[in-house]
Design a protein around this motif. Sequence first.
Motif, PDB file in Angstrom:
ATOM      1  N   ASN A  30      11.293  -6.790  -1.089  1.00 14.14           N
ATOM      2  CA  ASN A  30      10.700  -7.381  -2.192  1.00 14.14           C
ATOM      3  C   ASN A  30      11.387  -8.152  -3.081  1.00 14.14           C
ATOM      4  N   ILE A  50      10.639  -2.915   1.328  1.00 10.88           N
ATOM      5  CA  ILE A  50       9.392  -2.240   1.186  1.00 10.88           C
ATOM      6  C   ILE A  50       9.087  -0.863   1.662  1.00 10.88           C
ATOM      7  N   GLU A  51       8.527  -0.080   1.288  1.00  8.31           N
ATOM      8  CA  GLU A  51       8.392   1.373   1.555  1.00  8.31           C
ATOM      9  C   GLU A  51       6.832   2.042   1.618  1.00  8.31           C
ATOM     10  N   HIS A  52       6.008   0.672   1.599  1.00  6.79           N
ATOM     11  CA  HIS A  52       4.434   1.225   1.780  1.00  6.79           C
ATOM     12  C   HIS A  52       4.107   1.577   3.266  1.00  6.79           C
ATOM     13  N   ASP A  53       2.800   1.856   3.447  1.00  8.57           N
ATOM     14  CA  ASP A  53       2.319   1.942   4.867  1.00  8.57           C
ATOM     15  C   ASP A  53       1.985   1.112   5.599  1.00  8.57           C
ATOM     16  N   GLY A  64       2.037  -5.456   0.984  1.00 11.96           N
ATOM     17  CA  GLY A  64       1.082  -4.091   1.138  1.00 11.96           C
ATOM     18  C   GLY A  64      -0.221  -4.343   1.518  1.00 11.96           C
ATOM     19  N   LYS A  65      -0.995  -3.459   2.113  1.00 12.75           N
ATOM     20  CA  LYS A  65      -2.281  -3.950   3.235  1.00 12.75           C
ATOM     21  C   LYS A  65      -3.512  -4.035   1.927  1.00 12.75           C
ATOM     22  N   GLU A  66      -3.505  -3.356   1.023  1.00  7.59           N
ATOM     23  CA  GLU A  66      -4.813  -3.632  -0.019  1.00  7.59           C
ATOM     24  C   GLU A  66      -4.487  -4.947  -0.607  1.00  7.59           C
ATOM     25  N   PHE A  79      -1.575  -0.225  10.034  1.00 10.82           N
ATOM     26  CA  PHE A  79      -0.793   0.380   8.995  1.00 10.82           C
ATOM     27  C   PHE A  79      -0.527   2.091   9.231  1.00 10.82           C
TER      28      PHE A  79
END
Length: 341
Positions: free
Chosen positions: A266, A273-276, A301-303, A320
Amino acid sequence: MFKQLSQLVLMACLSAGLLTGCSFSEKQEVQSLFGYSMGTSYSIKLVAGLNESRNLQLGIEGVLSNINSRMSTYLPNSDLSKFTEAPLDQALPVDPKTSIVVAKALEIAKTTDGFFDPTVAPLVDLWGFGPTPRNNEVPDEQQILAILDRVGYPAVSVDLNSHNLKRSEIRELDLSAIAKGYAVDEVANYIESKGFSDYLVEVGGEMRFSGQKPNGSAWRIAIEKPVPGEREPYRIIDVSDAAIATSGDYRNYFEIDGRRFSHSINPRTGYPIEHDLASVTVVMDSCMEADAYATAFSVMGKEAALELAERLNIAVFIIFKKEDGFDSIQSSQFTRKFGAL
């Protein structure tokens, strides 16, 4: 005498056919070309005669070699290496191709609010994913903060009229997240300039499709399940006249004490990154743009990625992680092109 003359004419025609096709037409089938360039592999499938396809190989490699010589971060005489050494606030003349790619990179950096940033190279190198050999160590906070001072796309400017680059602060450019897509577009343009309209071009995993197969069916692509070490399809789609790029955290990473550190950094925080979000596939007309947006979406990230894709009307398919495996979401433009989940 007449028989001998006929044989000579036939032999001459056959000999010429090896170079020009003479008056014979080769059977149009899916031909395959493979090779290595830009630090990765490329593969091409096109509907053509065998000799026709072979005659393209040298030109294709010339296109890729030219791009690499200008946009490599490893070659000391490339435009990007010269930019790293250029004095601050001094215009550096570069190849028109380089200026085009840098301009697009800066445009997408602004559109994605810096989640895509072509000046992220020092952070990538700090985490061991750049030219410096990886030591699989986690940098400390002070190291990251110091490097963050050297990251930020607003300090870079480009003049498309004079094809000059300039930096107002110490910055390096790394176009690896957009140059492969640009290379795909340039190879596709070269193939079309030679009169071919049905093809699949792939460079380092980024792809562009045109037309169809000889039997009238569309080209097919498998969106992979994002599992390290496996090549299992998650979804298969039919594609024509579009470019596709995929980005994910499941192929290039290292682990320490069971914690995974992805190559996707990032640029705004300095950390991987550490999101799903596990992988994102982007479909656009331009592979250069698809390549860059896939990187940005993967980082944000997805959202946030889905929200921006809807706002920009981009076809995006996101896989995800869940506790029991994977799930997926897609933008409305992806649904219009390829159907609902």
